[in-house]
Design a protein around this motif. Sequence first.
Motif, PDB file in Angstrom:
ATOM      1  N   ARG A  66      -5.449 -65.109  59.331  1.00 14.74           N
ATOM      2  CA  ARG A  66      -4.252 -64.417  59.436  1.00 14.74           C
ATOM      3  C   ARG A  66      -3.582 -64.622  60.939  1.00 14.74           C
ATOM      4  N   GLU A  67      -4.598 -64.618  61.802  1.00 13.94           N
ATOM      5  CA  GLU A  67      -4.144 -64.686  63.246  1.00 13.94           C
ATOM      6  C   GLU A  67      -3.957 -66.077  63.703  1.00 13.94           C
ATOM      7  N   ALA A  68      -4.396 -66.860  63.206  1.00 10.57           N
ATOM      8  CA  ALA A  68      -4.567 -68.763  63.252  1.00 10.57           C
ATOM      9  C   ALA A  68      -3.437 -68.950  62.696  1.00 10.57           C
ATOM     10  N   GLY A  69      -2.630 -68.278  61.548  1.00 10.38           N
ATOM     11  CA  GLY A  69      -1.332 -68.523  61.091  1.00 10.38           C
ATOM     12  C   GLY A  69      -0.133 -67.981  61.656  1.00 10.38           C
TER      13      GLY A  69
ATOM     14  N   PRO B  89      -4.475 -77.318  56.913  1.00  7.74           N
ATOM     15  CA  PRO B  89      -3.672 -77.601  58.420  1.00  7.74           C
ATOM     16  C   PRO B  89      -2.314 -77.679  58.058  1.00  7.74           C
ATOM     17  N   SER B  90      -1.791 -78.390  56.916  1.00  7.03           N
ATOM     18  CA  SER B  90      -0.316 -78.569  56.916  1.00  7.03           C
ATOM     19  C   SER B  90       0.434 -77.591  56.437  1.00  7.03           C
ATOM     20  N   ALA B  91      -0.173 -76.735  55.847  1.00  4.36           N
ATOM     21  CA  ALA B  91       0.614 -75.434  55.237  1.00  4.36           C
ATOM     22  C   ALA B  91       1.159 -74.698  56.201  1.00  4.36           C
ATOM     23  N   GLU B  92       2.485 -74.351  55.881  1.00  5.11           N
ATOM     24  CA  GLU B  92       3.196 -73.294  56.693  1.00  5.11           C
ATOM     25  C   GLU B  92       2.834 -71.950  56.442  1.00  5.11           C
ATOM     26  N   PRO B  93       2.749 -71.140  57.568  1.00  5.28           N
ATOM     27  CA  PRO B  93       2.545 -69.674  57.464  1.00  5.28           C
ATOM     28  C   PRO B  93       3.753 -68.841  56.571  1.00  5.28           C
ATOM     29  N   TYR B  94       3.414 -68.049  55.467  1.00  3.32           N
ATOM     30  CA  TYR B  94       4.267 -67.190  55.057  1.00  3.32           C
ATOM     31  C   TYR B  94       4.985 -66.492  55.915  1.00  3.32           C
TER      32      TYR B  94
ATOM     33  N   GLY C 206       2.728 -57.769  48.892  1.00  4.30           N
ATOM     34  CA  GLY C 206       3.200 -56.463  47.998  1.00  4.30           C
ATOM     35  C   GLY C 206       2.317 -55.478  48.078  1.00  4.30           C
ATOM     36  N   VAL C 207       1.701 -55.325  49.108  1.00  2.00           N
ATOM     37  CA  VAL C 207       0.909 -54.108  49.529  1.00  2.00           C
ATOM     38  C   VAL C 207       1.316 -53.477  50.827  1.00  2.00           C
ATOM     39  N   ALA C 208       0.583 -52.396  51.172  1.00  2.00           N
ATOM     40  CA  ALA C 208       0.812 -51.503  52.406  1.00  2.00           C
ATOM     41  C   ALA C 208       0.125 -52.199  53.528  1.00  2.00           C
ATOM     42  N   ARG C 209       0.547 -51.992  54.680  1.00  2.00           N
ATOM     43  CA  ARG C 209      -0.019 -52.570  55.856  1.00  2.00           C
ATOM     44  C   ARG C 209      -1.779 -52.067  56.057  1.00  2.00           C
ATOM     45  N   GLU C 210      -1.647 -50.691  55.672  1.00  2.00           N
ATOM     46  CA  GLU C 210      -3.081 -50.155  55.762  1.00  2.00           C
ATOM     47  C   GLU C 210      -4.137 -50.910  54.865  1.00  2.00           C
TER      48      GLU C 210
ATOM     49  N   GLN D 286      -0.148 -58.340  60.256  1.00  2.85           N
ATOM     50  CA  GLN D 286      -0.679 -57.484  59.052  1.00  2.85           C
ATOM     51  C   GLN D 286       0.535 -56.999  58.095  1.00  2.85           C
ATOM     52  N   ALA D 287       1.615 -56.477  58.842  1.00  2.00           N
ATOM     53  CA  ALA D 287       2.886 -56.339  58.052  1.00  2.00           C
ATOM     54  C   ALA D 287       3.409 -57.465  57.346  1.00  2.00           C
ATOM     55  N   GLN D 288       3.474 -58.605  57.927  1.00  2.96           N
ATOM     56  CA  GLN D 288       4.070 -59.903  57.063  1.00  2.96           C
ATOM     57  C   GLN D 288       3.345 -60.049  56.062  1.00  2.96           C
ATOM     58  N   VAL D 289       1.952 -60.010  56.148  1.00  6.02           N
ATOM     59  CA  VAL D 289       0.977 -60.242  55.117  1.00  6.02           C
ATOM     60  C   VAL D 289       1.029 -59.220  53.898  1.00  6.02           C
TER      61      VAL D 289
END
Length: 376
Positions: free
Chosen positions: A19-22, A68-73, A34-38, A26-29
């Motif tokens: 997640r950090e590399a992308g 590697p070529s994928a763009e982050p959500y 479709g879940v809570a940040r917690e 946590q809120a964006q993920v």
Amino acid sequence: MTRRPGIPLPPPKERRRLREAGALTQAQVAAQVGVARETVRAWESGRTTPSGRKGEAYARLLESLTTPSAEPYGEPAAPRTAAGRTGRHRQPSAVATAEAPEPADAPEPADALTPAQAFDALYAFCAPALVRQTYLLSGRRELARESVERAFQTAWQRWPEVAVDPDPASWVRATAYEYALSPWHRFRPRYRHPEPPPADAADRALLDVLLTLPPSYRRTLLLHDGVGLGLPETAAETEASTPATANRLLHAREAVAARLPGLADPAALHRRLAEVASAERLRAPRPPTVRLGSERRARFWTRAAIAFTVTIIGATALTVRTAPTRYEPPVPPGETVQGIPPRVAPGTLSDKELKLRKKLRSGTAHGPQRLLPESR
């Protein structure tokens, strides 16, 4: 556990790294899955395991981050610093937000803040509310101030770790709560006697009910109904499962409602906790004082460790210096000396020894006369 076949779920530490590399928060993920940040936070810490359709979406997201070529959500996240997170963090409760300064006063460029400025911003935002929370948790004003000060001193000593934590306010709050609920305080002379209770009778009744609850129930009730955290976040902060946290919360509410029927409604309990916390004028020390105390404590323990190490080295050197350096053979067993008969073990007397004993016994004088020499 239902996940799409062929998409293995990486370990918890790898989930956070991806997640950090992308450049995702946590809120964006959480928004993408479709879940809570917690919930995302619990997945990354390993407290819970993704399952069902949410788990499939989470696995697909992590799979896309490994390419590697994928763009982050979502949109790329802004650079995250301790000061930036402190400015965006909001406590969802009146217990947590009363008298807290607005983070808008912080400098706009977060990267320009020094570690001391970032620490002071976090302290100014969290400390006033945290003192009131620990007072409700422990029932002691001095212990509440000491717990918050000790928690921020620990945070300053471990600032590189706290600065990159996703939620530094929760980190400090958990440390303060652990210190305030430590059972060792009962052995300190200054905490053996109770403090004066609140002046208002209703406040005294509520505080008495809180202090009769077990520490884990009291902490769960304060985090959920006082601070305003959600159930998953409360479970994560108390290091318990969500069902166990829900049971603790229900039992704590029942205990409070049994003693104070007017607080059976969670909204009314939330309001009363905020009123009791705000009634006490509890002031935390200034941030420079906390940082200075943390540095002094670190120097003290560093010097104590050095002194202990020097003592061990000196004792080892003394032992090496005084220890024998050559082999000394043990004392050999006794040998027979010519002219002296060997000492025999006790046993039956021989005829010669019996005659000698009889002669000695018959020749023994009785009474005072035996002290005088016989005339011949």
